[in-house]
Structures are given as C-alpha cells and as structure tokens.
Design a protein around this motif. Structure first.
Motif, mmCIF file in Angstrom:
data_model
loop_
_atom_site.group_PDB
_atom_site.id
_atom_site.type_symbol
_atom_site.label_atom_id
_atom_site.label_comp_id
_atom_site.label_asym_id
_atom_site.label_seq_id
_atom_site.Cartn_x
_atom_site.Cartn_y
_atom_site.Cartn_z
ATOM 1 N N GLN A 22 1.649 -8.130 15.904
ATOM 2 C CA GLN A 22 0.589 -8.552 14.996
ATOM 3 C C GLN A 22 0.226 -7.352 14.120
ATOM 4 O O GLN A 22 0.004 -6.261 14.620
ATOM 5 N N ALA A 23 0.164 -7.587 12.824
ATOM 6 C CA ALA A 23 -0.055 -6.486 11.893
ATOM 7 C C ALA A 23 -1.404 -6.582 11.184
ATOM 8 O O ALA A 23 -1.585 -6.009 10.121
ATOM 9 N N ASP A 24 -2.341 -7.308 11.776
ATOM 10 C CA ASP A 24 -3.667 -7.423 11.169
ATOM 11 C C ASP A 24 -4.482 -6.186 11.530
ATOM 12 O O ASP A 24 -5.428 -6.243 12.315
ATOM 13 N N THR A 59 1.109 -2.142 18.390
ATOM 14 C CA THR A 59 0.940 -1.952 16.948
ATOM 15 C C THR A 59 -0.493 -1.539 16.659
ATOM 16 O O THR A 59 -1.435 -2.100 17.218
ATOM 17 N N TRP A 60 -0.653 -0.561 15.789
ATOM 18 C CA TRP A 60 -1.985 -0.116 15.407
ATOM 19 C C TRP A 60 -1.966 0.408 13.973
ATOM 20 O O TRP A 60 -0.937 0.849 13.460
ATOM 21 N N GLY A 61 -3.096 0.339 13.321
ATOM 22 C CA GLY A 61 -3.195 0.763 11.937
ATOM 23 C C GLY A 61 -3.422 2.255 11.804
ATOM 24 O O GLY A 61 -4.012 2.896 12.685
ATOM 25 N N VAL A 113 1.177 0.276 9.238
ATOM 26 C CA VAL A 113 1.208 -0.134 10.644
ATOM 27 C C VAL A 113 2.160 0.751 11.434
ATOM 28 O O VAL A 113 3.291 0.994 11.016
ATOM 29 N N ASN A 114 1.697 1.251 12.564
ATOM 30 C CA ASN A 114 2.540 2.009 13.491
ATOM 31 C C ASN A 114 2.989 1.084 14.619
ATOM 32 O O ASN A 114 2.194 0.268 15.109
ATOM 33 N N VAL A 115 4.230 1.209 15.024
ATOM 34 C CA VAL A 115 4.783 0.338 16.055
ATOM 35 C C VAL A 115 5.522 1.163 17.104
ATOM 36 O O VAL A 115 6.278 2.078 16.762
ATOM 37 N N ARG A 116 5.270 0.858 18.365
ATOM 38 C CA ARG A 116 6.038 1.436 19.463
ATOM 39 C C ARG A 116 6.510 0.288 20.338
ATOM 40 O O ARG A 116 5.723 -0.612 20.670
ATOM 41 N N LEU A 117 7.779 0.312 20.723
ATOM 42 C CA LEU A 117 8.350 -0.757 21.533
ATOM 43 C C LEU A 117 8.645 -0.249 22.942
ATOM 44 O O LEU A 117 9.192 0.833 23.116
ATOM 45 N N LEU A 118 8.257 -1.043 23.922
ATOM 46 C CA LEU A 118 8.478 -0.702 25.327
ATOM 47 C C LEU A 118 9.228 -1.837 25.994
ATOM 48 O O LEU A 118 8.801 -2.993 25.934
ATOM 49 N N ILE A 148 -1.433 -5.256 21.834
ATOM 50 C CA ILE A 148 -0.398 -5.183 22.864
ATOM 51 C C ILE A 148 0.205 -6.567 22.972
ATOM 52 O O ILE A 148 -0.404 -7.486 23.514
ATOM 53 N N ASN A 149 1.406 -6.746 22.417
ATOM 54 C CA ASN A 149 2.050 -8.055 22.351
ATOM 55 C C ASN A 149 3.198 -8.119 23.348
ATOM 56 O O ASN A 149 4.129 -7.313 23.284
ATOM 57 N N VAL A 150 3.126 -9.084 24.258
ATOM 58 C CA VAL A 150 4.049 -9.177 25.387
ATOM 59 C C VAL A 150 4.869 -10.457 25.294
ATOM 60 O O VAL A 150 4.333 -11.538 25.023
ATOM 61 N N VAL A 151 6.165 -10.346 25.543
ATOM 62 C CA VAL A 151 7.031 -11.527 25.601
ATOM 63 C C VAL A 151 8.216 -11.210 26.495
ATOM 64 O O VAL A 151 8.699 -10.073 26.540
ATOM 65 N N GLY A 152 8.676 -12.210 27.239
ATOM 66 C CA GLY A 152 9.849 -12.044 28.080
ATOM 67 C C GLY A 152 11.066 -12.657 27.415
ATOM 68 O O GLY A 152 10.974 -13.724 26.814
ATOM 69 N N ASP A 153 12.221 -11.987 27.510
ATOM 70 C CA ASP A 153 13.421 -12.557 26.907
ATOM 71 C C ASP A 153 14.182 -13.371 27.952
ATOM 72 O O ASP A 153 13.820 -13.379 29.135
ATOM 73 N N PRO A 154 15.220 -14.110 27.550
ATOM 74 C CA PRO A 154 15.932 -14.986 28.490
ATOM 75 C C PRO A 154 16.487 -14.282 29.720
ATOM 76 O O PRO A 154 16.665 -14.903 30.766
ATOM 77 N N SER A 155 16.778 -12.981 29.629
ATOM 78 C CA SER A 155 17.341 -12.256 30.766
ATOM 79 C C SER A 155 16.290 -11.896 31.809
ATOM 80 O O SER A 155 16.624 -11.489 32.915
#
Length: 216
Positions: free
Chosen positions: A163-165, A189-191, A7-12, A174-181
């Motif tokens: 997600q690593a499926d 993530t992509w295979g 799995v390849n992962v890039r964080l933005l 493309i997994n999106v989430v907001g943090d408390p700030s």
C-alpha cells in the motif's frame, strides 16, 4: 508544504519450511491464535524495543480485517483500532485474546464502515488530511494464502502486495500474503516524510529476529 510522495519498500520472505513449522505444529491454533494476531503481538514487541531513545513517544497500530464472511462479497476490508500497552516479550495469551477480538470485529466493523457516509465528500475529506499528522502509525493487512488452480501454461510463484498511501494513510504498512508454496511474504512500505528510515530499518530487523525466535 506539499508532503513527499516517495515510498520506501523493504521485502521480507519467510520460507515455506519455517511457515510449515508454524502450521504443522499448529503453534498458532494450539494457542487459539492466528498468524495475524501473532504478527500483531510480535510487531508491538518489536516496536517497544526500538522506540527507546527516539523522538516517537508512541505509534498507534491498526489491523485490516476482512468482511467477506459477513457481507458475502469479494474482498472489502475495514480498519479497526486498538489501544493496548506494549511489551518487549512475545505472549501467546495476548495473541489469543487479540485473535478473539478480531473475530468479533468481523461482525461489528461493518457498522463503523457505514459511518463513512457521514464524511460527505470523501475526496475533499481526504484532501483535508494532507500535511497533517498521521492518525495511524503502523497498519497490518494479511491477505492470507493465495492459491492457484492446477494446470495451465503459467503459474504464480512469488507474491507481494503493498500500500502506497503514505501521505494520508499509515506511517508504515505491513502487508502480508502467502504464496502457493506456503512461503509468507511481507512488504514494509513507508513514506519519506512519514517515519525516519533509520527507525523503520531497526524495527524491521527487530521484527524479523522476533519472528524467527518464536519458531525455535
């Protein structure tokens, strides 16, 4: 041949100041859109830009929608499918109409989810998909903002989820989430055997550029 599970992962990370600009000016709400629908239109624009001169003729896109309000439980999700023409120019009209469709699907999608029982043995069904062409090109999942209780001896600052499926699931998540700030965090993530990394890197760069452009 057994497909690769690498799995390849890039964080933005999109800083709170930018998200605050999006929220404070109520850009999305002013257009009767949501962040999810805006991101979906944005990714179709980015996709249409980078598909040129590649071996990919098209990539289907999915959006995971929450059924919490419908069935009154924790956090189950279901996938809904849309076939839409793409454009290189971001459109709030498209974001608004897509937001309305997602809202409608929150009620209707539970019936589609119920069809899973017709698949019989799910383990055997999923195993049969190994090595086949991915049915889903890109999938967006937005968990919304993650808030924590005040007080205590610990706190959550940076949040990502992925997600690593990558074998039987989407080619790119493309997994999106907001943090408390208020910061918006996105994990791509992509295979290794799903999509060409050079293509995905170009897509992510275009996605990021498009995002900052609509905040100007």
């Amino acid at each position: 041949m057994v497909p690769s599970v690498r799995v390849n992962v890039r964080l933005l990370t999109l800083p709170a100041s930018n998200m605050q600009k999006l929220a404070t000016l109520r850009v999305c709400h002013a257009h009767n859109a949501t962040i999810t629908s805006a991101l979906w239109v944005l990714q179709t624009c980015s996709l249409s830009c980078v598909l040129v001169d590649t071996r990919y003729m098209y990539l289907s896109t999915n959006v995971a929608i929450s059924l919490r309000r419908v069935i009154g439980v924790g956090d189950p999700e279901v996938i809904c499918h849309y076939a839409r023409p793409v454009d290189t120019i971001f459109s709030w009209d498209r974001a608004r109409s897509f937001a309305a469709e997602l809202q409608a699907e929150k009620t209707d999608a539970r019936y589609t989810l119920g069809l899973l029982r017709l698949a019989g043995n799910l383990k055997k069904f999923m195993a049969s998909e190994l090595g086949k062409k991915h049915l889903i090109g890109i999938q967006i999942s937005n968990l919304g903002r993650f808030d924590t209780l005040e007080g205590g001896n610990w706190r959550i600052e940076d949040i990502f989820f992925g997600q690593a499926d990558v074998v039987a699931g989407a080619g790119l998540f493309i997994n999106v989430v907001g943090d408390p700030s208020g910061t918006l965090n996105i994990a791509f993530t992509w295979g290794e055997s799903s999509l060409e990394s050079q293509f995905v890197e170009r897509f992510i760069k275009s996605f990021q550029d498009e995002f900052y452009e609509i905040l100007v």
